[in-house]
Design a protein around this motif. Sequence first.
Motif, PDB file in Angstrom:
ATOM      1  N   ALA A 150      54.827 -21.597 -31.925  1.00 52.95           N
ATOM      2  CA  ALA A 150      54.769 -22.537 -33.047  1.00 52.95           C
ATOM      3  C   ALA A 150      54.022 -23.744 -33.023  1.00 52.95           C
ATOM      4  N   ALA A 151      54.076 -24.481 -31.814  1.00 50.37           N
ATOM      5  CA  ALA A 151      53.212 -25.821 -31.603  1.00 50.37           C
ATOM      6  C   ALA A 151      52.000 -25.521 -31.799  1.00 50.37           C
ATOM      7  N   ASP A 152      51.248 -24.402 -31.421  1.00 54.18           N
ATOM      8  CA  ASP A 152      49.982 -24.068 -31.523  1.00 54.18           C
ATOM      9  C   ASP A 152      49.582 -23.763 -33.103  1.00 54.18           C
ATOM     10  N   THR A 153      50.330 -23.133 -33.620  1.00 54.82           N
ATOM     11  CA  THR A 153      50.198 -22.910 -35.094  1.00 54.82           C
ATOM     12  C   THR A 153      50.346 -24.188 -35.857  1.00 54.82           C
ATOM     13  N   ARG A 155      49.510 -27.107 -34.721  1.00 52.45           N
ATOM     14  CA  ARG A 155      48.342 -27.813 -34.142  1.00 52.45           C
ATOM     15  C   ARG A 155      46.949 -27.176 -35.080  1.00 52.45           C
ATOM     16  N   GLU A 156      47.101 -26.005 -35.261  1.00 48.42           N
ATOM     17  CA  GLU A 156      45.834 -25.395 -36.233  1.00 48.42           C
ATOM     18  C   GLU A 156      46.143 -25.986 -37.470  1.00 48.42           C
ATOM     19  N   LEU A 157      47.108 -26.093 -38.269  1.00 48.93           N
ATOM     20  CA  LEU A 157      47.545 -26.463 -39.327  1.00 48.93           C
ATOM     21  C   LEU A 157      46.816 -27.909 -39.559  1.00 48.93           C
ATOM     22  N   CYS A 158      47.227 -29.007 -38.589  1.00 48.95           N
ATOM     23  CA  CYS A 158      47.008 -30.238 -38.850  1.00 48.95           C
ATOM     24  C   CYS A 158      45.548 -30.532 -38.378  1.00 48.95           C
ATOM     25  N   ARG A 159      44.754 -29.512 -37.727  1.00 47.29           N
ATOM     26  CA  ARG A 159      43.406 -29.646 -37.527  1.00 47.29           C
ATOM     27  C   ARG A 159      42.614 -29.357 -39.103  1.00 47.29           C
ATOM     28  N   ILE A 160      43.384 -28.342 -39.727  1.00 44.60           N
ATOM     29  CA  ILE A 160      42.651 -28.095 -41.101  1.00 44.60           C
ATOM     30  C   ILE A 160      42.924 -29.227 -42.017  1.00 44.60           C
ATOM     31  N   ASP A 161      44.229 -29.886 -41.978  1.00 42.74           N
ATOM     32  CA  ASP A 161      44.318 -31.053 -42.904  1.00 42.74           C
ATOM     33  C   ASP A 161      45.215 -32.080 -42.131  1.00 42.74           C
ATOM     34  N   PRO A 162      44.411 -32.762 -41.365  1.00 45.07           N
ATOM     35  CA  PRO A 162      44.732 -34.027 -40.454  1.00 45.07           C
ATOM     36  C   PRO A 162      45.707 -34.982 -41.297  1.00 45.07           C
ATOM     37  N   ARG A 163      45.653 -34.935 -42.567  1.00 41.45           N
ATOM     38  CA  ARG A 163      46.442 -35.938 -43.537  1.00 41.45           C
ATOM     39  C   ARG A 163      47.793 -35.309 -44.009  1.00 41.45           C
ATOM     40  N   ASP A 164      47.996 -34.237 -43.653  1.00 38.53           N
ATOM     41  CA  ASP A 164      49.348 -33.363 -44.025  1.00 38.53           C
ATOM     42  C   ASP A 164      50.452 -33.968 -43.067  1.00 38.53           C
ATOM     43  N   PRO A 165      51.364 -35.027 -43.734  1.00 38.54           N
ATOM     44  CA  PRO A 165      52.400 -35.298 -43.087  1.00 38.54           C
ATOM     45  C   PRO A 165      53.550 -34.482 -42.967  1.00 38.54           C
ATOM     46  N   VAL A 166      53.599 -33.289 -43.560  1.00 37.90           N
ATOM     47  CA  VAL A 166      54.763 -32.587 -43.366  1.00 37.90           C
ATOM     48  C   VAL A 166      54.351 -31.677 -42.016  1.00 37.90           C
ATOM     49  N   ALA A 167      53.331 -31.134 -41.574  1.00 39.77           N
ATOM     50  CA  ALA A 167      52.956 -30.412 -40.599  1.00 39.77           C
ATOM     51  C   ALA A 167      53.080 -31.379 -39.384  1.00 39.77           C
TER      52      ALA A 167
END
Length: 462
Positions: A150-153, A155-167
């Motif tokens: 889950a942490a790796d998933t 992290r991938e989401l945060c790399r795609i959108d670094p401005r996403d506060p929810v992820a």
Amino acid sequence: MSSASSLPSALPPFLAALPESESSAPLHAGDGIAAALTLREANAPGAALDRLTAVLRHWPAETEACLLAGEILLELGRSAEVAGIIARALALAPGDTRLRLAHAEALARSGRPAAAITAYEALLRLRPGHAGALLGLARLQAVTGEQERAADTYRELCRIDPRDPVAAQELGALLIGLDALPEAVETLQRALRHGPSNAESHAHLGRAWMLLGEREKARASLARALELDSADRLGVQSLLEALDAPSDSLPPSYVRHLFDQYAEAFDKALLEVLDYQGPRLLRRALDRLIPTESHGHLAMLDIGCGTGLTGRELRPFARHLAGIDLAPRMIEQAARTGVYDALAVADAVAALRNGVEECTRWDVVVAGDVLVYLGDLAPLMEALAAALEPGGLFLATAEALPEGSDGPFQLKPTRRFGHAEGYIARLAAERGLSVVLAEQAVLRLEKRQPVQGFVIALKRSA
């Protein structure tokens, strides 16, 4: 809008049950959807669903009608039907990513996490980097015991959108449970840069600072969380009380909040992340101290039973096994094991004094990873001396004092107490209990480093 000229033979139950006269009326899909929206806004969801089912009889791959019907079914509490209706449309439009995402979400909502994970993964193969699929997949991995994945998933989401506060917030909270505290702090600070008024992010950051021993930073984050969440839905007040607690105790509200929060993923975190050794160490001590002829004949109490990890090791010795814990959600998890004869939400000292259900005297009392939350052990020893049968045993794990400390006990930066062996032995002797076993041991990992402690067994004089 999509359409199809032929219908699958198998229909969802709610479609099949429609009166034929209503379902066969000629209807334009757009008009039917508009009518359904109007009826929904007029607080007539049942009538809206009837209009949508008529649309779907004629245009079964109509995406908008399918998604709207799914939303209404959820509103009506009929979540089990949602995955079926979306799957039917998806079979006719397999490339529709909105349907695929809705199908995965519906599977998750209907209590089918494995199928939902498969659906999310299928969508990601079709659309790599799909944010909604990554978020749904990460959440499911986290609650099904796959925290590292889950942490790796996340992290991938945060790399795609670094401005996403929810992820970032959800990743930060997960990293705290994985004991990756520096990364958790950095991630939660990033979440707050893009969502500065989110109480949960402030609360999680406060918890991370607490575990890192940064009391003032923790206090500032927690106070801000409470300011933003005045109803204290997040239980922040108990964490602030723990920061301000005297050096000889921790508030029960803090302990209850801590363990209720992690009840569902507790076993996985303890065994796989923290390499918790308490149950194994206690079982080994019991094997040495309890004669074979007594196995299966003892009244036993598991203090701070949690989800039942220690209880599983106690069961072969017990005629009657009771468990207590401050956290109601832990007791719920323990009940599912079927290990215990009795369970109660209770404080350790109160349970020893008042009993659990009909049992007030015990042959064996066990406390795995409990003393670390008590500090001053005098009240516990008083209650034990009264509750143990003559010749009865008390077994516990305890963390050692920090290096260089010479006091009887000390609250460490981790908000857990370390104790001196000699302190426990002195309290025991003053109350008619003697030390029959004391062994050094590594109890678990903290920040990937071994936590030194000991297993101790006390016996009440016959």
